[in-house]
Design a protein around this motif. Structure first.
Motif, PDB file in Angstrom:
ATOM      1  N   ASN A 112     -27.561  39.771  86.616  1.00 58.53           N
ATOM      2  CA  ASN A 112     -27.138  39.268  85.300  1.00 58.53           C
ATOM      3  C   ASN A 112     -25.785  38.586  85.345  1.00 58.53           C
ATOM      4  O   ASN A 112     -25.587  37.556  84.702  1.00 58.53           O
ATOM      5  CB  ASN A 112     -27.101  40.409  84.289  1.00 58.53           C
ATOM      6  CG  ASN A 112     -28.414  40.518  83.580  1.00 58.53           C
ATOM      7  OD1 ASN A 112     -28.634  39.835  82.604  1.00 58.53           O
ATOM      8  ND2 ASN A 112     -29.303  41.327  84.120  1.00 58.53           N
ATOM      9  N   ASN A 116     -25.363  34.604  84.570  1.00 55.47           N
ATOM     10  CA  ASN A 116     -24.460  34.112  83.526  1.00 55.47           C
ATOM     11  C   ASN A 116     -23.447  33.120  84.091  1.00 55.47           C
ATOM     12  O   ASN A 116     -23.184  32.079  83.484  1.00 55.47           O
ATOM     13  CB  ASN A 116     -23.702  35.281  82.874  1.00 55.47           C
ATOM     14  CG  ASN A 116     -24.559  36.032  81.867  1.00 55.47           C
ATOM     15  OD1 ASN A 116     -25.605  35.558  81.448  1.00 55.47           O
ATOM     16  ND2 ASN A 116     -24.113  37.215  81.488  1.00 55.47           N
ATOM     17  N   ARG A 119     -25.351  29.938  84.506  1.00 57.31           N
ATOM     18  CA  ARG A 119     -25.787  29.375  83.235  1.00 57.31           C
ATOM     19  C   ARG A 119     -24.630  28.812  82.411  1.00 57.31           C
ATOM     20  O   ARG A 119     -24.775  27.817  81.722  1.00 57.31           O
ATOM     21  CB  ARG A 119     -26.432  30.492  82.426  1.00 57.31           C
ATOM     22  CG  ARG A 119     -27.760  30.145  81.861  1.00 57.31           C
ATOM     23  CD  ARG A 119     -28.123  31.199  80.844  1.00 57.31           C
ATOM     24  NE  ARG A 119     -29.495  31.626  81.012  1.00 57.31           N
ATOM     25  CZ  ARG A 119     -29.982  32.749  80.475  1.00 57.31           C
ATOM     26  NH1 ARG A 119     -29.177  33.559  79.806  1.00 57.31           N
ATOM     27  NH2 ARG A 119     -31.223  33.056  80.629  1.00 57.31           N
ATOM     28  N   GLY A 177     -28.684  40.534  78.053  1.00 57.65           N
ATOM     29  CA  GLY A 177     -28.270  40.759  79.433  1.00 57.65           C
ATOM     30  C   GLY A 177     -27.077  41.703  79.580  1.00 57.65           C
ATOM     31  O   GLY A 177     -27.193  42.763  80.200  1.00 57.65           O
TER      32      GLY A 177
HETATM   33 MG    MG Z   1     -27.140  36.585  80.351  1.00 56.59          MG
END
Ligand code: MG
Ligand code: ATP
Length: 213
Positions: A112, A116, A119, A177
């Motif tokens: 996660n 992140n 992303r 998340g």
């Molecule tokens: Mg996330």
């Protein structure tokens, strides 16, 4: 909410299928792309829910884990994220960092945090990077994911670990998340901390005592 996150992508798929059926010109690829996006969203959300249920259900395991290998394994699994290759990886994980912990929970946390960082990278910068560090210091395992991405305004720092919280509205995630990450960190008896500045980047640090309690 749970029902909204489950239903919204499904309604969107149903809508797109109807429009596609009525489209005389049959621009199929436009619909495929949008349907795929909704399916991905739903898939993400269902994965999150399964992970959450696993974290609350499964007992804590004690397994020998080489952290560098685990990080490599997680990164290989993220090859589907196109942005992954646009980022410079500056990992600093000595080969001998080995801990005894719960492997599936650790994978969830690491996965996660890295997802992140990818992303929410800032690809308008000329040197987008992610740096993963891991070390053992005074009986503590210290793991950090550092990025020079979009960053998060200070007022939201406490909120990002809340259920369904998203700091940017265009995020395609479900905002679960970091909530599940925090729950998993608690199960491991650790702590998680954020340092971030808007437009500069984010560091998330996970610390856990390796001493038997
Ligand atoms: Mg996330
Ligand atoms: N490294 C980061 N850089 C910038 N913003 C971040 C970073 N990590 C998290 N955030 C912000 O915190 C929010 C919450 O993160 P979280 O991982 O819980 O949810 P998500 O990524 O939106 O969805 P999910 O992880 O459930 O797919 C994100 O929507 C994003 O706005």
């Amino acid at each position: 909410s749970v029902s909204h996150d489950l239903k919204a992508p499904l309604s969107s798929i149903q809508g797109l299928l109807n429009v596609a059926r009525l489209d005389k010109n049959n621009n199929a690829s436009v619909y495929y792309d949008r349907i795929e996006k909704s399916v991905d969203k739903l898939d993400n959300f269902i994965k999150d829910i399964i992970d959450f249920s696993k974290n609350s259900r499964l007992e804590l395991k004690q397994e020998k884990i080489n952290v560098r290998d685990l990080v490599e394994e997680v990164k290989e699994g993220l090859s589907y994220l196109n942005e992954k290759n646009k980022i410079k990886w500056l990992d600093e994980i000595p080969a001998d960092v080995t801990i005894i912990s719960d492997k599936s929970r650790l994978i969830f946390i690491v996965n996660n945090l890295i997802t992140n960082a990818i992303r929410y990278a800032d690809l308008t910068k000329k040197d987008p990077y992610v740096k993963i560090t891991a070390k053992i210091e005074k009986g503590n395992f210290i793991f950090a994911v550092i990025d020079n991405g979009q960053g998060i305004e200070k007022q939201y720092h406490k909120k990002i670990f809340d259920m369904f919280y998203r700091a940017n509205t265009y995020s395609t995630g479900s905002g679960l998340g970091l909530y599940i990450v925090k729950e998993s960190v608690m199960k491991l008896g650790g702590e998680i901390e954020i340092q971030s500045e808007l437009k500069l980047g984010t560091t998330i640090t996970f610390t856990m005592s390796l001493q038997p309690k």
